[in-house]
Design a protein around this motif. Structure first.
Motif, PDB file in Angstrom:
ATOM      1  N   LEU A 206       8.825   6.839   0.106  1.00 43.46           N
ATOM      2  CA  LEU A 206       8.522   6.395  -1.035  1.00 43.46           C
ATOM      3  C   LEU A 206       9.818   5.594  -1.395  1.00 43.46           C
ATOM      4  CD1 LEU A 206       6.959   8.848  -3.437  1.00 43.46           C
ATOM      5  CD2 LEU A 206       6.145   6.510  -2.618  1.00 43.46           C
ATOM      6  N   THR A 207      11.059   6.107  -1.105  1.00 41.61           N
ATOM      7  CA  THR A 207      12.543   5.483  -1.452  1.00 41.61           C
ATOM      8  C   THR A 207      12.530   4.127  -0.471  1.00 41.61           C
ATOM      9  OG1 THR A 207      13.522   7.484  -2.022  1.00 41.61           O
ATOM     10  CG2 THR A 207      14.669   5.517  -1.383  1.00 41.61           C
ATOM     11  N   ARG A 208      12.253   4.265   0.787  1.00 47.73           N
ATOM     12  CA  ARG A 208      12.327   2.951   1.640  1.00 47.73           C
ATOM     13  C   ARG A 208      11.319   1.969   1.228  1.00 47.73           C
ATOM     14  NH1 ARG A 208      15.776   6.459   3.256  1.00 47.73           N
ATOM     15  NH2 ARG A 208      16.725   5.130   1.435  1.00 47.73           N
ATOM     16  N   LYS A 209      10.075   2.477   0.785  1.00 45.34           N
ATOM     17  CA  LYS A 209       8.981   1.359   0.542  1.00 45.34           C
ATOM     18  C   LYS A 209       9.416   0.788  -0.774  1.00 45.34           C
ATOM     19  CE  LYS A 209       5.243  -0.563   1.410  1.00 45.34           C
ATOM     20  NZ  LYS A 209       4.939  -1.397   2.714  1.00 45.34           N
ATOM     21  N   LEU A 210      10.056   1.487  -1.705  1.00 49.25           N
ATOM     22  CA  LEU A 210      10.395   0.750  -2.996  1.00 49.25           C
ATOM     23  C   LEU A 210      11.712  -0.166  -2.787  1.00 49.25           C
ATOM     24  CD1 LEU A 210      10.055   3.976  -5.365  1.00 49.25           C
ATOM     25  CD2 LEU A 210       8.915   1.960  -5.636  1.00 49.25           C
ATOM     26  N   GLU A 211      12.663   0.235  -1.900  1.00 52.45           N
ATOM     27  CA  GLU A 211      13.783  -0.614  -1.523  1.00 52.45           C
ATOM     28  C   GLU A 211      13.270  -1.788  -0.966  1.00 52.45           C
ATOM     29  OE1 GLU A 211      17.363   2.488  -0.547  1.00 52.45           O
ATOM     30  OE2 GLU A 211      16.133   2.100   0.987  1.00 52.45           O
ATOM     31  N   GLU A 212      12.169  -1.798  -0.078  1.00 54.57           N
ATOM     32  CA  GLU A 212      11.591  -3.117   0.757  1.00 54.57           C
ATOM     33  C   GLU A 212      10.813  -3.753  -0.464  1.00 54.57           C
ATOM     34  OE1 GLU A 212       7.853  -3.904   3.556  1.00 54.57           O
ATOM     35  OE2 GLU A 212       8.909  -1.949   3.723  1.00 54.57           O
ATOM     36  N   ILE A 213      10.104  -3.310  -1.211  1.00 57.82           N
ATOM     37  CA  ILE A 213       9.240  -4.286  -2.111  1.00 57.82           C
ATOM     38  C   ILE A 213      10.319  -4.831  -3.277  1.00 57.82           C
ATOM     39  CG2 ILE A 213       7.732  -4.241  -4.203  1.00 57.82           C
ATOM     40  CD1 ILE A 213       6.127  -1.796  -2.536  1.00 57.82           C
TER      41      ILE A 213
END
Length: 241
Positions: A206-213
């Motif tokens: 979730l953290t990685r995806k939020l950072e990406e978006i």
């Protein structure tokens, strides 16, 4: 139902439901039945091999079987990350009092003291201490700084994350405008699942995806704190719109 309130470094509370006595007793009984069946099976299948052996050898085999009986909860809690078969069936788990996953030493501590609490005094010590303690911890849990939580029902995030937000709240990540309502609902759902199951892989993804978006970095925040701040920021960014 009693709750365990955990304060994160960002002064946000996460609430866990303390496992009720009924579930804990039923889980213990299920595990005890499984252990008894396991021991009788081991005795049955080893009987032919030890029948013609000397007394010391037989005593050694029976002592080993008894040790397996005692080791059952420790081995399963390590392998199943805070659960035994009984705990898994009744959706309860051992966690640390700070809300993090218990480690192997924590499981070992509560197991060692549990031998005295649960077997040498027929469970009387464990029962009295659990009733008297604030979070229904037995002595082993108090020493290991752990407790049993109920994984169901899930807690409403609005009762935990947003319960005490200040009116002067400052949005830390204005890039939350890039998250749609659908995105944040998916984040909330998976965040709740991850907290319920102590699944740190979900939190990391979730953290990685939020950072990406959002095209941001978590700035050294832990996964839980970062995701909570994002949910809070999104709430405040849209609450008056």
């Amino acid at each position: 139902m009693n709750k365990l309130l955990v304060n994160t470094p960002q002064n946000v509370q996460i609430a866990y439901n303390i496992a009720p006595f009924g579930k804990r007793m039923l889980a213990f009984i299920i595990d005890l039945i499984i252990r008894v069946i396991l021991i009788f099976a081991l005795i049955y299948f080893s009987y032919g091999a030890i029948n013609k052996q000397d007394g010391w050898f037989v005593m050694g085999i029976y002592s080993l079987i008894g040790f397996i009986f005692l080791l059952y909860p420790l081995i399963l809690e390590i392998v199943m990350k805070g659960q035994t078969i009984g705990k898994w069936l009744f959706k309860i788990r051992v966690i640390r009092m700070d809300g993090n996953r218990a480690n192997n030493f924590d499981y070992f501590l509560r197991w060692v003291i549990g031998i005295v609490e649960l077997y040498m005094f027929s469970g009387l010590i464990a029962l009295v201490v659990a009733i008297a303690s604030k979070n229904h911890q037995r002595l082993g849990d108090i020493v290991a700084n752990t407790c049993l939580i109920d994984l169901k029902p899930r807690l409403d995030l609005s009762q935990t994350i947003f319960s005490e937000l200040s009116e002067t709240y400052t949005i830390r990540f204005p890039e939350v405008y890039r998250l749609s309502d659908r995105d944040i609902n998916i984040v909330k759902e998976n965040f709740t699942i991850a907290l319920d199951r102590n699944n740190y892989d979900i939190l990391q993804k979730l953290t990685r995806k939020l950072e990406e978006i959002m095209d941001v970095k978590s700035d050294g925040l832990g996964n839980i704190d970062f995701i909570q701040i994002i949910i809070q920021d999104h709430y405040h960014y849209h609450k008056d719109k």
